[in-house]
Design a protein around this motif. Sequence first.
Motif, mmCIF file in Angstrom:
data_model
loop_
_atom_site.group_PDB
_atom_site.id
_atom_site.type_symbol
_atom_site.label_atom_id
_atom_site.label_comp_id
_atom_site.label_asym_id
_atom_site.label_seq_id
_atom_site.Cartn_x
_atom_site.Cartn_y
_atom_site.Cartn_z
ATOM 1 N N VAL A 111 66.822 -27.686 -28.468
ATOM 2 C CA VAL A 111 65.503 -27.217 -28.897
ATOM 3 C C VAL A 111 65.399 -27.241 -30.417
ATOM 4 C CG1 VAL A 111 63.954 -25.231 -28.984
ATOM 5 C CG2 VAL A 111 65.076 -25.832 -26.838
ATOM 6 N N MET A 112 66.418 -26.746 -31.122
ATOM 7 C CA MET A 112 66.374 -26.760 -32.579
ATOM 8 C C MET A 112 66.397 -28.186 -33.119
ATOM 9 S SD MET A 112 65.868 -23.788 -33.623
ATOM 10 C CE MET A 112 65.849 -24.378 -35.317
ATOM 11 N N ALA A 113 67.108 -29.087 -32.431
ATOM 12 C CA ALA A 113 67.092 -30.488 -32.845
ATOM 13 C C ALA A 113 65.692 -31.082 -32.677
ATOM 14 C CB ALA A 113 68.107 -31.291 -32.030
ATOM 15 N N ALA A 114 64.996 -30.692 -31.599
ATOM 16 C CA ALA A 114 63.629 -31.176 -31.380
ATOM 17 C C ALA A 114 62.691 -30.648 -32.460
ATOM 18 C CB ALA A 114 63.143 -30.743 -29.998
ATOM 19 N N VAL A 115 62.838 -29.371 -32.801
ATOM 20 C CA VAL A 115 61.996 -28.787 -33.853
ATOM 21 C C VAL A 115 62.285 -29.461 -35.191
ATOM 22 C CG1 VAL A 115 61.480 -26.680 -35.139
ATOM 23 C CG2 VAL A 115 61.760 -26.588 -32.658
ATOM 24 N N ALA A 116 63.557 -29.713 -35.492
ATOM 25 C CA ALA A 116 63.919 -30.385 -36.737
ATOM 26 C C ALA A 116 63.331 -31.791 -36.782
ATOM 27 C CB ALA A 116 65.443 -30.437 -36.885
ATOM 28 N N SER A 117 63.367 -32.487 -35.655
ATOM 29 C CA SER A 117 62.780 -33.824 -35.597
ATOM 30 C C SER A 117 61.282 -33.774 -35.856
ATOM 31 C CB SER A 117 63.055 -34.455 -34.224
ATOM 32 O OG SER A 117 64.433 -34.565 -33.973
ATOM 33 N N PHE A 118 60.611 -32.783 -35.276
ATOM 34 C CA PHE A 118 59.165 -32.642 -35.464
ATOM 35 C C PHE A 118 58.835 -32.342 -36.926
ATOM 36 C CE2 PHE A 118 55.692 -29.540 -35.862
ATOM 37 C CZ PHE A 118 54.621 -30.347 -35.518
ATOM 38 N N VAL A 119 59.531 -31.371 -37.505
ATOM 39 C CA VAL A 119 59.257 -31.000 -38.900
ATOM 40 C C VAL A 119 59.529 -32.186 -39.823
ATOM 41 C CG1 VAL A 119 60.005 -29.519 -40.802
ATOM 42 C CG2 VAL A 119 59.669 -28.550 -38.522
ATOM 43 N N ALA A 120 60.676 -32.844 -39.635
ATOM 44 C CA ALA A 120 61.030 -33.972 -40.501
ATOM 45 C C ALA A 120 60.052 -35.138 -40.319
ATOM 46 C CB ALA A 120 62.454 -34.428 -40.195
ATOM 47 N N GLY A 121 59.681 -35.412 -39.072
ATOM 48 C CA GLY A 121 58.741 -36.501 -38.829
ATOM 49 C C GLY A 121 57.380 -36.230 -39.439
ATOM 50 N N THR A 122 56.924 -34.972 -39.365
ATOM 51 C CA THR A 122 55.629 -34.619 -39.946
ATOM 52 C C THR A 122 55.672 -34.692 -41.466
ATOM 53 O OG1 THR A 122 55.191 -33.170 -38.051
ATOM 54 C CG2 THR A 122 53.838 -32.858 -40.031
ATOM 55 N N ILE A 123 56.737 -34.148 -42.073
ATOM 56 C CA ILE A 123 56.884 -34.245 -43.525
ATOM 57 C C ILE A 123 56.954 -35.717 -43.942
ATOM 58 C CG2 ILE A 123 58.468 -33.809 -45.442
ATOM 59 C CD1 ILE A 123 59.169 -31.148 -44.141
ATOM 60 N N GLY A 124 57.672 -36.525 -43.170
ATOM 61 C CA GLY A 124 57.753 -37.942 -43.474
ATOM 62 C C GLY A 124 56.404 -38.626 -43.401
ATOM 63 N N ALA A 125 55.586 -38.263 -42.396
ATOM 64 C CA ALA A 125 54.253 -38.854 -42.275
ATOM 65 C C ALA A 125 53.370 -38.479 -43.468
ATOM 66 C CB ALA A 125 53.608 -38.405 -40.964
ATOM 67 N N VAL A 126 53.468 -37.219 -43.906
ATOM 68 C CA VAL A 126 52.695 -36.790 -45.082
ATOM 69 C C VAL A 126 53.129 -37.573 -46.319
ATOM 70 C CG1 VAL A 126 52.226 -34.850 -46.627
ATOM 71 C CG2 VAL A 126 52.254 -34.491 -44.156
ATOM 72 N N LEU A 127 54.428 -37.718 -46.505
ATOM 73 C CA LEU A 127 54.928 -38.438 -47.674
ATOM 74 C C LEU A 127 54.572 -39.914 -47.611
ATOM 75 C CD1 LEU A 127 58.437 -36.744 -48.081
ATOM 76 C CD2 LEU A 127 56.367 -36.350 -49.434
#
Length: 524
Positions: A111-127
Amino acid sequence: MDVFNDLGQGLLALLTVQNVLLLGAGVLMGMVVGVMPGLGPSAGLAILLPITFTLDPTGAVVMLAAVYYGAMYGGTITSVLINTPGESATVASTFDGYPLAKQGRAGPALVMAAVASFVAGTIGAVLISVAAPVTAAVAATFGPPELFLVVILGLLTLIVIVGKNRLLGALSALLGFGLATVGIDIGGGQQRYTFGSTELINGIDFIPVAIGLFGVGEVLHTLWRGGHLEKLGYFSVSARGKGFWPTRQDRRESRGPMLRGSLLGFVVGTTPGAGATVASLMSYNLEKSISRTPEKFGKGAMPGLVGPEAANNAASAGAMVPLLTLGIPGSAATAVLIGGFLMWGLQPGPLLMEQNPEFAWGLIASMYLGNVMLLLVNVFCIPAFASIARVPFRILAPIILVVCVVGTYTVNGSVIEVGIMLVCGVLGFFMRRHGFSPAALVIALVLGPMGEETLRQTLLISDGSWGIFLERPTSVALIGVMAFLVLVPLLVPYVRRVVRARLDAIGQQRRQAQASPERDRTTV
């Protein structure tokens, strides 16, 4: 403001029933590909590429991009549950993910790996939304000399940073350039290396080479190392009960590693050749160095899982920047994507965002929605996808081989291309076996025509003089970067020692500061 307008137009292009369904299908297929032993994003994209030819370019690339970052998380499931990384980018996830599973905490880890993937993917999309237009504007000023040097720089970065043996990596790239010369000479119009075959006049198609190297080659390599005989220790995971969800301490410990891994991964991902593997290992070393409890790493530390997970997903997003703006694939998976672009008549590079803004911004917008889908699928379907990891490879191998053959044949209905695919499969096996780089070969095959064309144009402009590369400031700067990359192998050990000593000192200071109040209380 233009960024918001462009992103809004991309969302409008994306939000059709067909594209949303394709995005969801890509996320699901990426997860399945990721949890299959012996496969990874590169092989999955190569195998699935033929099924997108009947789709419109936007829907097809949105689906393939979803497969790309979906497969990144799918590999985490096998890393945690059976200590087998789905691909090299999730190797760091085994260091603490599998020990967490042995402690009965597989659910919180996933679950924490999924949340980390979501946060990182969203930050990456913004950047990406911010960085891509700026990079494209700069790249639009490049002429043929700069574009040729960018091609060489991308391959050089891949060889220097990723390859274990740089000589073998360079030979792999030269082999890819050699395959790219098959067909019609773009300068004189003569046939080259076709051996009288009419099917080779247009060159060697990218699809059979990619499917062979990554699909068939991976299967043969897994069979050779005995993957069909392995009996893996598997830890079950159930969504029922409180033990499935992370604790408050898990969430508190993961905030810093999640953000640091996201930023580090994106920066590393934008460097052609560095990729998610380098980013995840760098993140793990960073978190261990600055942790107050480094002794827990390797024994089940949540930051040791969350940091690399955030880094490899952010790096996947960062790799889209050079892909969209320079037309340079930074990894084998993005090389497959760029091959798809070319198949649909789209030329990635500085003019893509200007000439096809709906396509480019639709792809960027899909990353926002795709990350939401990926989070929901990951959290609520973890037990279902985890069960796929228990399928024996001896059952998966023949299925994958059949899919490779059928997929290659359906592209052009060519038996010769099926033969090329099988030959490349054997070649891919021996390349993996002896340390060559299939990724360098594929990227050179994709970039070969662009490199040849821009070199010809450069020499025409300069009347055959190579001095033109030293007369343009941007070219000189690129040559300087290339010289630096050549020196990297000599500088890295020294820089690593300095950085490690500094990080160890910071960690020691933090541990001493934490221990001082405890000693004071004990004295009182």
